[in-house]
Design a protein around this motif. Structure first.
Motif, PDB file in Angstrom:
ATOM      1  N   ASP A 451       0.822  -1.215   0.000  1.00  0.00           N
ATOM      2  CA  ASP A 451       0.000   0.000   0.000  1.00  0.00           C
ATOM      3  C   ASP A 451       0.853   1.262   0.000  1.00  0.00           C
ATOM      4  O   ASP A 451       0.640   2.191   0.798  1.00  0.00           O
ATOM      5  CB  ASP A 451      -0.951   0.010   1.205  1.00  0.00           C
ATOM      6  N   CYS A 452       1.837   1.303  -0.879  1.00  0.00           N
ATOM      7  CA  CYS A 452       2.723   2.462  -1.062  1.00  0.00           C
ATOM      8  C   CYS A 452       3.566   2.776   0.169  1.00  0.00           C
ATOM      9  O   CYS A 452       4.103   3.873   0.309  1.00  0.00           O
ATOM     10  CB  CYS A 452       1.923   3.710  -1.469  1.00  0.00           C
ATOM     11  N   LYS A 453       3.706   1.823   1.076  1.00  0.00           N
ATOM     12  CA  LYS A 453       4.539   2.013   2.260  1.00  0.00           C
ATOM     13  C   LYS A 453       5.594   0.915   2.286  1.00  0.00           C
ATOM     14  O   LYS A 453       5.292  -0.250   2.071  1.00  0.00           O
ATOM     15  CB  LYS A 453       3.698   1.973   3.533  1.00  0.00           C
ATOM     16  N   MET A 454       6.846   1.314   2.571  1.00  0.00           N
ATOM     17  CA  MET A 454       7.939   0.359   2.596  1.00  0.00           C
ATOM     18  C   MET A 454       8.084  -0.238   3.998  1.00  0.00           C
ATOM     19  O   MET A 454       8.069   0.478   5.002  1.00  0.00           O
ATOM     20  CB  MET A 454       9.254   1.034   2.195  1.00  0.00           C
ATOM     21  N   HIS A 455       8.215  -1.564   4.050  1.00  0.00           N
ATOM     22  CA  HIS A 455       8.391  -2.275   5.317  1.00  0.00           C
ATOM     23  C   HIS A 455       9.756  -2.966   5.289  1.00  0.00           C
ATOM     24  O   HIS A 455      10.070  -3.688   4.340  1.00  0.00           O
ATOM     25  CB  HIS A 455       7.286  -3.316   5.515  1.00  0.00           C
ATOM     26  N   LYS A 456      10.544  -2.734   6.334  1.00  0.00           N
ATOM     27  CA  LYS A 456      11.901  -3.276   6.390  1.00  0.00           C
ATOM     28  C   LYS A 456      11.984  -4.411   7.404  1.00  0.00           C
ATOM     29  O   LYS A 456      11.415  -4.322   8.494  1.00  0.00           O
ATOM     30  CB  LYS A 456      12.892  -2.173   6.776  1.00  0.00           C
ATOM     31  N   PHE A 457      12.696  -5.466   7.037  1.00  0.00           N
ATOM     32  CA  PHE A 457      12.893  -6.615   7.918  1.00  0.00           C
ATOM     33  C   PHE A 457      14.378  -6.965   7.966  1.00  0.00           C
ATOM     34  O   PHE A 457      15.063  -6.884   6.948  1.00  0.00           O
ATOM     35  CB  PHE A 457      12.117  -7.843   7.412  1.00  0.00           C
ATOM     36  N   ILE A 458      14.856  -7.337   9.142  1.00  0.00           N
ATOM     37  CA  ILE A 458      16.200  -7.888   9.268  1.00  0.00           C
ATOM     38  C   ILE A 458      16.065  -9.344   9.687  1.00  0.00           C
ATOM     39  O   ILE A 458      14.975  -9.791  10.057  1.00  0.00           O
ATOM     40  CB  ILE A 458      17.051  -7.106  10.293  1.00  0.00           C
ATOM     41  N   ASN A 459      17.147 -10.096   9.604  1.00  0.00           N
ATOM     42  CA  ASN A 459      17.088 -11.517   9.959  1.00  0.00           C
ATOM     43  C   ASN A 459      16.589 -11.705  11.397  1.00  0.00           C
ATOM     44  O   ASN A 459      17.043 -11.023  12.316  1.00  0.00           O
ATOM     45  CB  ASN A 459      18.470 -12.161   9.820  1.00  0.00           C
ATOM     46  N   ALA A 460      15.617 -12.613  11.544  1.00  0.00           N
ATOM     47  CA  ALA A 460      15.022 -12.921  12.860  1.00  0.00           C
ATOM     48  C   ALA A 460      14.385 -11.692  13.503  1.00  0.00           C
ATOM     49  O   ALA A 460      14.300 -11.589  14.727  1.00  0.00           O
ATOM     50  CB  ALA A 460      16.059 -13.538  13.786  1.00  0.00           C
ATOM     51  N   ASP A 461      13.901 -10.778  12.683  1.00  0.00           N
ATOM     52  CA  ASP A 461      13.303  -9.520  13.163  1.00  0.00           C
ATOM     53  C   ASP A 461      11.964  -9.783  13.857  1.00  0.00           C
ATOM     54  O   ASP A 461      11.125 -10.512  13.348  1.00  0.00           O
ATOM     55  CB  ASP A 461      13.090  -8.605  11.956  1.00  0.00           C
ATOM     56  N   GLN A 462      11.781  -9.160  15.017  1.00  0.00           N
ATOM     57  CA  GLN A 462      10.498  -9.250  15.715  1.00  0.00           C
ATOM     58  C   GLN A 462       9.974  -7.869  16.078  1.00  0.00           C
ATOM     59  O   GLN A 462       9.107  -7.720  16.932  1.00  0.00           O
ATOM     60  CB  GLN A 462      10.637 -10.109  16.982  1.00  0.00           C
ATOM     61  N   SER A 463      10.503  -6.839  15.403  1.00  0.00           N
ATOM     62  CA  SER A 463      10.116  -5.474  15.739  1.00  0.00           C
ATOM     63  C   SER A 463       8.896  -4.986  14.962  1.00  0.00           C
ATOM     64  O   SER A 463       8.319  -3.961  15.290  1.00  0.00           O
ATOM     65  CB  SER A 463      11.292  -4.527  15.475  1.00  0.00           C
ATOM     66  N   HIS A 464       8.507  -5.726  13.923  1.00  0.00           N
ATOM     67  CA  HIS A 464       7.381  -5.285  13.103  1.00  0.00           C
ATOM     68  C   HIS A 464       6.086  -5.385  13.911  1.00  0.00           C
ATOM     69  O   HIS A 464       5.895  -6.323  14.694  1.00  0.00           O
ATOM     70  CB  HIS A 464       7.283  -6.140  11.834  1.00  0.00           C
ATOM     71  N   PRO A 465       5.166  -4.433  13.741  1.00  0.00           N
ATOM     72  CA  PRO A 465       3.889  -4.473  14.480  1.00  0.00           C
ATOM     73  C   PRO A 465       3.098  -5.765  14.268  1.00  0.00           C
ATOM     74  O   PRO A 465       2.341  -6.190  15.144  1.00  0.00           O
ATOM     75  CB  PRO A 465       3.123  -3.266  13.931  1.00  0.00           C
ATOM     76  N   ASN A 466       3.266  -6.397  13.096  1.00  0.00           N
ATOM     77  CA  ASN A 466       2.555  -7.643  12.790  1.00  0.00           C
ATOM     78  C   ASN A 466       3.441  -8.871  12.962  1.00  0.00           C
ATOM     79  O   ASN A 466       3.234  -9.899  12.318  1.00  0.00           O
ATOM     80  CB  ASN A 466       2.018  -7.591  11.355  1.00  0.00           C
ATOM     81  N   SER A 467       4.410  -8.752  13.836  1.00  0.00           N
ATOM     82  CA  SER A 467       5.395  -9.810  14.020  1.00  0.00           C
ATOM     83  C   SER A 467       4.759 -11.162  14.358  1.00  0.00           C
ATOM     84  O   SER A 467       5.146 -12.200  13.805  1.00  0.00           O
ATOM     85  CB  SER A 467       6.370  -9.363  15.110  1.00  0.00           C
ATOM     86  N   LYS A 468       3.765 -11.187  15.230  1.00  0.00           N
ATOM     87  CA  LYS A 468       3.137 -12.458  15.626  1.00  0.00           C
ATOM     88  C   LYS A 468       2.482 -13.145  14.441  1.00  0.00           C
ATOM     89  O   LYS A 468       2.621 -14.354  14.230  1.00  0.00           O
ATOM     90  CB  LYS A 468       2.105 -12.213  16.730  1.00  0.00           C
ATOM     91  N   GLU A 469       1.761 -12.360  13.642  1.00  0.00           N
ATOM     92  CA  GLU A 469       1.100 -12.925  12.465  1.00  0.00           C
ATOM     93  C   GLU A 469       2.118 -13.412  11.434  1.00  0.00           C
ATOM     94  O   GLU A 469       1.915 -14.446  10.782  1.00  0.00           O
ATOM     95  CB  GLU A 469       0.177 -11.890  11.816  1.00  0.00           C
ATOM     96  N   ILE A 470       3.220 -12.670  11.319  1.00  0.00           N
ATOM     97  CA  ILE A 470       4.262 -13.047  10.362  1.00  0.00           C
ATOM     98  C   ILE A 470       4.878 -14.391  10.746  1.00  0.00           C
ATOM     99  O   ILE A 470       5.023 -15.293   9.904  1.00  0.00           O
ATOM    100  CB  ILE A 470       5.355 -11.951  10.292  1.00  0.00           C
ATOM    101  N   TYR A 471       5.208 -14.540  12.015  1.00  0.00           N
ATOM    102  CA  TYR A 471       5.836 -15.787  12.462  1.00  0.00           C
ATOM    103  C   TYR A 471       4.851 -16.959  12.420  1.00  0.00           C
ATOM    104  O   TYR A 471       5.238 -18.095  12.138  1.00  0.00           O
ATOM    105  CB  TYR A 471       6.421 -15.601  13.858  1.00  0.00           C
ATOM    106  N   ALA A 472       3.579 -16.672  12.667  1.00  0.00           N
ATOM    107  CA  ALA A 472       2.567 -17.727  12.549  1.00  0.00           C
ATOM    108  C   ALA A 472       2.464 -18.191  11.094  1.00  0.00           C
ATOM    109  O   ALA A 472       2.319 -19.394  10.807  1.00  0.00           O
ATOM    110  CB  ALA A 472       1.222 -17.217  13.045  1.00  0.00           C
TER     111      ALA A 472
END
Length: 577
Positions: A451-472
């Motif tokens: 949605d025109c917004k860039m999201h950054k991830f690093i290895n084993a990152d858990q800082s994203h607001p949707n981290s729980k859903e991502i890991y699930a």
């Protein structure tokens, strides 16, 4: 008055050094040189004219009994744009030392010298002086100041100057946007571009070049399309430089067809850079034959390929696995008069290494007319890792040590070679050498645009607001892909730990997190695009192929070297990268 008009007319007609010197002689013999107001214009001609002579301008200046600020500024301007811009800073200091009156132009030329010399410390001193002189309301001058801060990498200082400006013009916005884009803060550059439009400013060619550069770095396709739409609406696409930037943006976002569409429909004359950009676009996307066809097309268009054109074509052969074609192209360059440089040799060494022809690659390195740099041995080391050639890997590693290379990648590649053979003592020795040399592995990170917004991830990152859903989602993926025969490439993990722990290390690579987020954030069938700072690893490559099939998604990954388009379980690189 007639004499003044006559002199001004002669000044306008001066188009050679001889004419300038003749006019100087006329002013001296008529006694008007010390008093005539046109002497400053004459100084400017000597200082900045393409046919002038800056050193002669200095000699001429020293003949002036009471030089004015304008006289000083004429020479200062020439020094600021010369090949030795630090001389402009010294000239400015001499003005202060001789108590010469400083004006806004003086500061502007001195700051331009600082920008070209990347002299941050001197720029800060000038900053305090222009505040003391009361020039901080001069928009042009303050814009030059923030441009210096941006070009010297002090973007926080540039931003502070920009935010505190009581007034701005289009140049102020452009300097700040370009500075952020070129200073590896592309997200902020795009935010400022959008803010500029919201505040009612109309971007011009320079503005969109900065915005397109930011989109290229981020792989921000949606925002890039918005900028392109603006370019078309405002008819800025008559500018070949803008068109080149649009082509580059689409290419670096992984949409080479869109890039070629812009290339084919250009209304302005294609430049050499246009052709080179398009050839490199095909190269990055693994379209080797199209790149070679385009190289042939340059001759038909009447555009002579340069060293960059051939390098791009060699890269295309490299990424597409066109080994014989690449070798033939390289051989043809030797007889066609193209001046071969170290990058051409490096590309062929990499081409042969990727194809497993390590001995040929090694022989080229040893037969080069110029000394190979570390990149050659790094390429050979990488190829040795791919083909498990321990002896060649050790040879390349020794050369790198002899050359003083201290790159973490060198150590990691050699460690990978040993790890693949389960030679854990050697892995430990390499890791100990890394610690002793204070070498740290560059952390992997990935971007994805939602949605025109860039999201950054690093290895084993858990800082994203949707981290729980991502890991699930990753847990779900891990379960599903094993049914398709996926086996984690645990030999890539350098630690002497159990296979289950190694799988967990691999499972949380940054590009996998980005793809998982794409799967939970977009509707079924939407392509997922990922930009990665390092080369994609073998495990992630296999992982992406299976995901593209299971979830019926096209996944586009741009790594440090090229694009990988995963669709229906197959990658565009045909597993050759």
């Amino acid at each position: 008055m007639a004499s003044q008009i006559h002199i001004d007319s002669l000044l306008q007609k001066c188009n050679s050094l001889i004419h300038m010197k003749q006019l100087q002689a006329h002013l001296i013999t008529t006694g008007k040189f010390q008093f005539h107001p046109s002497r400053t214009k004459l100084l400017e001609l000597f200082s900045i004219s393409p046919s002038g002579d800056l050193s002669f301008a200095g000699k001429l200046f020293r003949q002036i009994q009471n030089p004015s600020t304008n006289d000083y500024n004429a020479v200062l301007r020439g020094l600021a744009q010369s090949s030795e811009p630090t001389q402009a800073i010294l000239w400015y200091r001499s003005m202060l030392r001789y108590l010469q009156k400083i004006d806004a132009l003086t500061c502007s030329f001195a700051l331009k010298g600082c920008a070209r010399a990347l002299a941050f410390s001197e720029a800060t001193q000038l900053h305090s002086q222009l505040l003391r002189f009361g020039f901080d309301a001069d928009v042009l001058l303050v814009t030059t100041l923030l441009d210096v801060y941006a070009k010297t990498g002090y973007l926080d200082d540039a931003t502070k100057v920009f935010d505190e400006m009581p007034q701005r013009d289009i140049a102020s916005w452009n300097a700040m946007i370009s500075g952020l884009a070129q200073g590896s803060r592309p997200n902020e550059a795009l935010d400022l571009f959008n803010r500029m439009k919201e505040e009612g400013w109309k971007p011009n060619e320079v503005t969109v070049l900065g915005a397109l550069s930011a989109c290229s770095q981020l792989g921000a396709l949606k925002q890039g399309e918005i900028v392109h739409g603006y370019v078309v609406d405002e008819k800025l696409d008559v500018n070949v430089i803008v068109c080149n930037a649009v082509i580059d943006m689409y290419a670096k976002c992984g949409f080479v067809d869109k890039a070629y569409s812009v290339f084919s429909s250009m209304s302005c004359r294609k430049s050499l850079i246009t052709w080179n950009t398009m050839i490199m676009a095909f190269a990055m996307n693994g379209d080797g034959y199209k790149a070679l066809d385009l190289l042939d097309g340059m001759f038909l268009d009447g555009t002579c390929p340069d060293a960059v054109s051939y390098l791009a074509a060699l890269c295309a052969c490299n990424h597409a696995g066109l080994v014989d074609e690449g070798v033939r192209l390289f051989d043809s360059m030797k007889v066609s008069g193209v001046k071969l440089n170290v990058k051409h040799y490096g590309s062929v060494v990499d081409l042969l290494g990727r194809a497993g022809r390590l001995k040929e690659a090694y022989d080229i390195i040893n037969s080069m007319p110029v000394s190979p740099d570390v990149v050659f041995w790094q390429s050979l080391l990488g190829a040795s890792k791919t083909y498990g050639n321990v002896e060649m890997a050790e040879t390349a590693s020794r050369k790198l040590v002899e050359m003083g290379s201290n790159s973490c990648g060198d150590f990691v590649l050699l460690s990978n070679v040993y790890a693949a053979q389960q030679r854990w003592k050697d892995v430990g020795r390499v890791r100990e050498a890394m610690v002793n040399s204070d070498v740290r592995k560059v952390p992997g990170f990935s971007y994805t645009e939602i949605d025109c917004k860039m999201h950054k991830f690093i290895n084993a990152d858990q800082s994203h607001p949707n981290s729980k859903e991502i890991y699930a989602k990753l847990d779900e993926i891990k379960f599903r892909i094993k049914a398709y025969g996926y086996i984690a490439e645990t030999n890539l993990v350098l630690h002497d730990i159990g296979d289950e722990d190694k799988e967990n290390v691999l499972n949380y690579h940054s590009e996998k997190l980005a793809v998982a987020y794409g799967l939970i954030s977009t509707v079924d069938g939407t392509p997922i695009q990922v930009i990665k700072n390092l080369r994609i690893c073998v495990d992630c490559h296999a992982f992406m192929k299976i995901i593209s099939k299971i979830y019926n998604r096209e996944i586009i990954v741009r790594d440090r070297a090229r694009f990988h388009r995963f669709k229906d379980g197959v990658c565009s690189c045909r597993d050759y990268w």
